[in-house]
Design an enzyme around this catalytic site. Structure first.
Site, PDB file in Angstrom:
ATOM      1  N   LYS A  92      30.482 -74.190  38.312  1.00 27.95           N
ATOM      2  CA  LYS A  92      29.013 -74.182  38.295  1.00 27.95           C
ATOM      3  C   LYS A  92      28.484 -73.139  37.309  1.00 27.95           C
ATOM      4  O   LYS A  92      27.658 -73.443  36.449  1.00 27.95           O
ATOM      5  CB  LYS A  92      28.464 -73.879  39.699  1.00 27.95           C
ATOM      6  CG  LYS A  92      26.975 -73.525  39.709  1.00 27.95           C
ATOM      7  CD  LYS A  92      26.462 -73.223  41.086  1.00 27.95           C
ATOM      8  CE  LYS A  92      26.334 -71.771  41.429  1.00 27.95           C
ATOM      9  NZ  LYS A  92      25.174 -71.039  40.967  1.00 27.95           N
ATOM     10  N   ASN A  93      28.947 -71.894  37.472  1.00 26.63           N
ATOM     11  CA  ASN A  93      28.316 -70.830  36.691  1.00 26.63           C
ATOM     12  C   ASN A  93      28.690 -70.873  35.213  1.00 26.63           C
ATOM     13  O   ASN A  93      28.012 -70.256  34.388  1.00 26.63           O
ATOM     14  CB  ASN A  93      28.596 -69.464  37.329  1.00 26.63           C
ATOM     15  CG  ASN A  93      27.796 -69.293  38.620  1.00 26.63           C
ATOM     16  OD1 ASN A  93      26.837 -70.033  38.871  1.00 26.63           O
ATOM     17  ND2 ASN A  93      28.191 -68.339  39.457  1.00 26.63           N
TER      18      ASN A  93
ATOM     19  N   CYS B   7      19.423 -67.900  44.447  1.00 30.03           N
ATOM     20  CA  CYS B   7      19.602 -67.351  45.797  1.00 30.03           C
ATOM     21  C   CYS B   7      18.896 -66.005  45.930  1.00 30.03           C
ATOM     22  O   CYS B   7      18.911 -65.203  44.982  1.00 30.03           O
ATOM     23  CB  CYS B   7      21.084 -67.127  46.088  1.00 30.03           C
ATOM     24  SG  CYS B   7      22.037 -68.643  46.172  1.00 30.03           S
TER      25      CYS B   7
ATOM     26  N   ARG C 186      16.445 -59.036  41.953  1.00 26.58           N
ATOM     27  CA  ARG C 186      17.280 -59.542  40.848  1.00 26.58           C
ATOM     28  C   ARG C 186      16.549 -59.256  39.532  1.00 26.58           C
ATOM     29  O   ARG C 186      16.014 -60.174  38.891  1.00 26.58           O
ATOM     30  CB  ARG C 186      17.591 -61.031  41.027  1.00 26.58           C
ATOM     31  CG  ARG C 186      18.419 -61.301  42.273  1.00 26.58           C
ATOM     32  CD  ARG C 186      18.877 -62.738  42.402  1.00 26.58           C
ATOM     33  NE  ARG C 186      19.959 -63.085  41.492  1.00 26.58           N
ATOM     34  CZ  ARG C 186      20.653 -64.228  41.568  1.00 26.58           C
ATOM     35  NH1 ARG C 186      20.376 -65.113  42.485  1.00 26.58           N
ATOM     36  NH2 ARG C 186      21.630 -64.478  40.710  1.00 26.58           N
TER      37      ARG C 186
ATOM     38  N   ASP D 200      30.643 -63.486  45.102  1.00 31.29           N
ATOM     39  CA  ASP D 200      30.359 -64.873  45.496  1.00 31.29           C
ATOM     40  C   ASP D 200      31.385 -65.414  46.488  1.00 31.29           C
ATOM     41  O   ASP D 200      31.271 -66.560  46.934  1.00 31.29           O
ATOM     42  CB  ASP D 200      30.286 -65.776  44.250  1.00 31.29           C
ATOM     43  CG  ASP D 200      29.064 -65.461  43.414  1.00 31.29           C
ATOM     44  OD1 ASP D 200      28.175 -64.743  43.897  1.00 31.29           O
ATOM     45  OD2 ASP D 200      28.994 -65.926  42.255  1.00 31.29           O
TER      46      ASP D 200
ATOM     47  N   ARG E 249      23.708 -77.202  45.946  1.00 31.17           N
ATOM     48  CA  ARG E 249      23.430 -76.636  44.620  1.00 31.17           C
ATOM     49  C   ARG E 249      24.731 -76.321  43.885  1.00 31.17           C
ATOM     50  O   ARG E 249      24.755 -76.301  42.653  1.00 31.17           O
ATOM     51  CB  ARG E 249      22.638 -75.327  44.750  1.00 31.17           C
ATOM     52  CG  ARG E 249      21.177 -75.516  45.094  1.00 31.17           C
ATOM     53  CD  ARG E 249      20.448 -74.183  45.035  1.00 31.17           C
ATOM     54  NE  ARG E 249      21.008 -73.379  43.972  1.00 31.17           N
ATOM     55  CZ  ARG E 249      21.273 -72.080  44.056  1.00 31.17           C
ATOM     56  NH1 ARG E 249      21.004 -71.410  45.135  1.00 31.17           N
ATOM     57  NH2 ARG E 249      21.790 -71.437  43.039  1.00 31.17           N
TER      58      ARG E 249
END
Ligand code: EPZ
Length: 431
Positions: free
Chosen positions: A22-23, A117, A122, A308, A400
């Site tokens: 994903k990232n 999230c 952030r 994570d 997601r």
């Protein structure tokens, strides 16, 4: 509304195939915006964050074609719109990579502040510091990030020392620098596998990036990136999540399509807990037959234990023998899920960044909520090992970042299914 329903207690057996990361994908897709020509991207995970970032690219004028289930062609030769739509940008963290990509290619960007999230504050000060070091003027007002090279043209190269290791700032600066006039040096850069993957993608399109995967990255700007094809790396965190699921539920599973080196930090902790992990060329074989031992875990930037994976390892430690200590050192608030674990009988005390987990013999099924992506994955792991039925709501968070999670776990013997709940049964949340 849909929920996951899990009847716990089944051990896991068989094979689970890992999807693209994903990232990495959510950084590589915005990077395609900088390329003149068609980028073929393979091993793209089918998750809602990818759908969203592709939707944003289409809104900007990109031609996106699906080649097959995991392959897309993106052509950004004719970008007609440079204003990123608010409704889409606010739903995903990675939308802020469009600042680096648009500023690098056009010398100008206007992007709404991102979503993602909730993990505490952030901030994006390090991203801005990087753009400013490359000669841009950056202003954040009315919920928008405005970045522009005064007088037009592309950014210049610059020297940036990051005050803290930031994945997002490293990626954003690298994107912007790929087409800058001159050399950019990022010191104290993040070293995560997806940083290296993005650099490899950009280099394969003609960029000149050295040192990705170390803490100093040097980017010599080039005048143009050309099309080509590239395959996204396997998802380190998805693989780690299924490794943790086997540890919690017991059984033995071959987890395929992984880069075992990326999993070393997770493997080491599972082995310390008494789980057998065998590394193969592009797979890991995970087996848990005996009791789980307590461990201490501290999250750190790569190659340390990933933040994570913190909620997922906590789910495993809930039933380990003895008392484990978890220390979160990346995010200020990543223990919101603890309240949900307590509903399942977990014994956890949180004090600031430290969680103390006293292992219990068995968790018990309960209705719980996925408060964010990885917390949701942790609820699934807890549900697999619990006695009785666990129903997880707010599963859109999980979707997601996890492709076909229910099918993958059910294929390994888990009793998990998607439940459709009529909207009238959904009670409004109070408080
Ligand atoms: C990325 O977030 C990931 N997201 C996160 O994964 C992951 O938790 C995080 O990196 C750390 O590994 C994506 O790749 C899309 P950071 P990012 O910038 O880039 C502080 C998931 O579950 N900081 O490395 O936003 C920040 O507050 C998600 O897949 C500043 O102070 O994280 C944090 O404490 C959740 N100023 C630390 O640095 C800045 O300008 C690390 O953040 C930037 C960051």
């Amino acid at each position: 509304m849909t929920k996951y329903q899990i009847r716990g207690g089944n051990q896991l057996h068989g094979t689970i195939e890992i999807s693209g990361a994903k990232n990495a994908a959510v950084a590589i897709i915005p990077a395609a915006l900088m390329v003149d020509g068609v980028c073929r991207i393979e091993n793209v995970p089918q998750i809602s964050d990818v759908t969203l970032i592709l939707k944003i690219l289409r809104e900007l004028g990109a031609n996106v074609q699906t080649v097959n289930r995991t392959t897309i062609d993106i052509d950004c030769s004719h970008i007609r719109n440079r204003q990123v739509p608010y409704e889409l940008a606010r739903k995903i963290r990675a939308s802020y990579y469009l600042v680096g990509a648009l500023l690098g290619r056009f010398g100008w960007a206007e992007v709404p502040l991102p979503g993602g999230c909730y993990l505490g504050g952030r901030p994006i000060d390090q991203h801005i510091k990087g753009f400013v070091a490359m000669g841009a003027e950056v202003d954040v007002r009315n919920g928008l990030i405005y970045a522009q090279v005064p007088g037009g043209g592309r950014p210049a190269g610059g020297q940036v020392y990051l005050d803290m290791v930031s994945v997002g700032a490293t990626i954003n600066i690298m994107l912007c620098a790929a087409l800058a006039n001159g050399m950019t040096v990022i010191e104290n850069a993040a070293k995560e596998p997806h940083i290296v993957d993005l650099a490899n993608f950009l280099n394969s399109m003609g960029a000149d990036i050295m040192g990705a995967g170390t803490d100093v990255i040097k980017i010599r700007g080039v005048s143009r990136l050309r099309g080509g094809s590239y395959s996204v790396i396997p998802d380190q965190i998805e693989a780690g999540t299924y490794m943790a699921a086997v540890a919690a539920a017991g059984g033995e599973v071959l987890i395929k399509n992984v880069i075992p080196k990326h999993l070393d930090c997770i493997t080491a902790k599972l082995v310390e807990m008494g789980v057998d992990v065998e590394e193969l060329d592009d797979a890991v074989f995970v087996r848990r037959s005996g009791p789980l031992h307590r461990v201490n875990v501290k999250t750190m930037p790569y190659p340390g234990f990933p933040t994570d994976m913190q909620p997922q390892i906590a789910a495993v430690l809930c039933t380990a023998q003895g008392t484990s200590v978890l220390t979160e050192s990346v995010w200020e608030n990543r223990y919101r899920y603890v309240e949900e674990f307590r509903r399942m009988g977990a014994r956890i005390q949180v004090d600031g960044k430290v969680a103390v987990i006293e292992g219990v013999d068995r968790l018990t099924g309960a209705p719980v909520q996925a408060c964010d992506l990885r917390a949701g994955a942790a609820m699934v792991i807890a549900g697999l090992s619990a006695q009785g039925v666990t129903e997880i709501s707010s599963i859109e968070h999980i979707e997601r970042g996890y492709e076909t999670l229910v099918e993958k776990l059910a294929g390994a013997g888990a009793d998990i299914r998607v439940l459709s709940v009529p909207d009238k049964e959904v009670q409004p949340q109070v408080g």
